[in-house]
Scaffold this active site. Sequence first.
Site, short mmCIF file in Angstrom:
data_model
loop_
_atom_site.label_atom_id
_atom_site.label_comp_id
_atom_site.label_asym_id
_atom_site.label_seq_id
_atom_site.Cartn_x
_atom_site.Cartn_y
_atom_site.Cartn_z
N ASP A 11 0.85 -1.21 0.00
CA ASP A 11 0.00 0.00 0.00
C ASP A 11 0.88 1.26 0.00
O ASP A 11 0.87 2.02 0.95
CB ASP A 11 -0.95 -0.01 1.22
CG ASP A 11 -0.22 0.05 2.56
OD1 ASP A 11 0.96 -0.38 2.65
OD2 ASP A 11 -0.81 0.54 3.55
N ASP A 16 6.82 1.09 1.83
CA ASP A 16 6.45 0.13 0.78
C ASP A 16 7.28 0.39 -0.47
O ASP A 16 7.71 -0.55 -1.16
CB ASP A 16 4.97 0.27 0.40
CG ASP A 16 4.03 0.06 1.56
OD1 ASP A 16 3.53 -1.04 1.74
OD2 ASP A 16 3.82 1.03 2.32
N ASN A 41 -2.36 2.90 3.60
CA ASN A 41 -1.80 4.21 3.93
C ASN A 41 -2.61 5.35 3.34
O ASN A 41 -2.79 6.40 3.95
CB ASN A 41 -0.36 4.31 3.41
CG ASN A 41 0.61 3.52 4.27
OD1 ASN A 41 0.46 3.50 5.49
ND2 ASN A 41 1.56 2.86 3.65
N THR A 130 2.95 -6.02 2.70
CA THR A 130 3.44 -4.88 3.49
C THR A 130 2.33 -3.86 3.74
O THR A 130 2.61 -2.69 4.04
CB THR A 130 4.65 -4.21 2.80
OG1 THR A 130 4.22 -3.70 1.52
CG2 THR A 130 5.81 -5.15 2.61
N PHE A 172 -0.49 -0.53 12.64
CA PHE A 172 -1.39 -0.02 11.60
C PHE A 172 -1.95 -1.10 10.66
O PHE A 172 -3.16 -1.18 10.46
CB PHE A 172 -0.66 1.07 10.80
CG PHE A 172 -1.48 1.65 9.69
CD1 PHE A 172 -2.45 2.62 9.95
CD2 PHE A 172 -1.30 1.23 8.38
CE1 PHE A 172 -3.23 3.15 8.92
CE2 PHE A 172 -2.07 1.76 7.35
CZ PHE A 172 -3.04 2.72 7.62
N ASN A 173 -1.08 -1.90 10.04
CA ASN A 173 -1.56 -2.83 9.00
C ASN A 173 -2.59 -3.83 9.54
O ASN A 173 -3.55 -4.18 8.87
CB ASN A 173 -0.40 -3.63 8.39
CG ASN A 173 0.48 -2.77 7.51
OD1 ASN A 173 0.05 -1.71 7.04
ND2 ASN A 173 1.71 -3.20 7.30
N HIS A 246 9.87 0.24 8.13
CA HIS A 246 9.23 -1.05 8.40
C HIS A 246 9.30 -2.06 7.24
O HIS A 246 9.81 -3.17 7.38
CB HIS A 246 7.74 -0.85 8.71
CG HIS A 246 7.43 0.21 9.72
ND1 HIS A 246 7.48 -0.01 11.07
CD2 HIS A 246 7.05 1.51 9.57
CE1 HIS A 246 7.13 1.09 11.71
NE2 HIS A 246 6.86 2.03 10.82
N ASP A 247 8.67 -1.69 6.12
CA ASP A 247 8.29 -2.70 5.12
C ASP A 247 9.45 -3.45 4.46
O ASP A 247 9.31 -4.65 4.16
CB ASP A 247 7.40 -2.05 4.04
CG ASP A 247 6.04 -1.67 4.60
OD1 ASP A 247 5.66 -2.20 5.65
OD2 ASP A 247 5.36 -0.83 3.98
#
Length: 317
Positions: A11, A16, A41, A130, A172-173, A246-247
Amino acid sequence: MSANKIILDCDPGHDDALAILLALSSPKEINCLGITTSAGNVPLELTTKNALKVLALIKNNKIEVYKGCPKPLVGELVTAENVHGESGLDTGSGTSLPEPISSYNNKHAVNFILDTLKEAPNNEITLVATGPLTNLAAAFSIDPQTFRRAKRIVLMGGAGFEPGNITPAAEFNIYVDPFAAKSIFQSELEIFMFGLDVTHKMIITSSRLKAIKNSSNMVGPSVADLLTFFNVYDTKKYGWDGAPLHDPCTIAWLISPDIFEMKKMSVEIETNNGPAYGRTVADWFNVTNKKKNINVAINGNSDKFFELITKRLNFFD
Ligand code: BDR
Ligand code: CA
């Protein structure tokens, strides 16, 4: 060893975008069969456009992008413009990425995932996610038998032992679509979870940002411009030296598993309304005696992680 065949469900989103770039700069280890987009996102139209913009940045009109589900299985979409800007890929300088040089494929992401799994040998394709897990859960719900042909799922999401980043409990995800996460976590596929426990160690410090800027003539300055924006909100929120990246942990693990330490344990998703909604409840001490269903990343070497990303960006020159 042959390259990992993956489908990247994402996303974009700044981190990402970095996951896409890391995957496509690593052909020896990663063979990306297609990119599928989820709403997260920012709304789906934008995450899809952003995936195409990242491909335009590297002048790639070969990788196909497939648009997925516009909203979570349950409830309304929650987005994160506060972190990623209105476009989902805002930059520090205000200059936007190049416009797409290709359009998305008209096949639905969920059909692409299922068709690809059906056509490939059993146990060959790795699903990397992700963003929220809506597309994967939809594919699993439509055709569980085909979905189980995947070799494994490698995802960024959750927080076993770390506080949440969207609520005190949730990452979040997972928070955006906990019902999707619940079905995936119960799918009995092999799952590798890169949650905030490890991604919060991957901080984009100013020296790492500088190295990224100088890594590649073609993409270094644009990537650094993206990450400069990405650093603003999180630096304020966490009080750290930069935002956590993160991703790309998912892709980095496929390339170089030695960067991370994993521990298998039972992880369940809280879907009841209340303060823990969207929490990944991880059983470190095996107090429940439940089946250990998830390989959780519990540590990672941030220097090696950023070295890998910085080196690989040079591939595009
Ligand atoms: C996750 O949420 C999104 O904002 C990022 O792209 C990442 O996938 C981190 O919690
Ligand atoms: Ca993401």
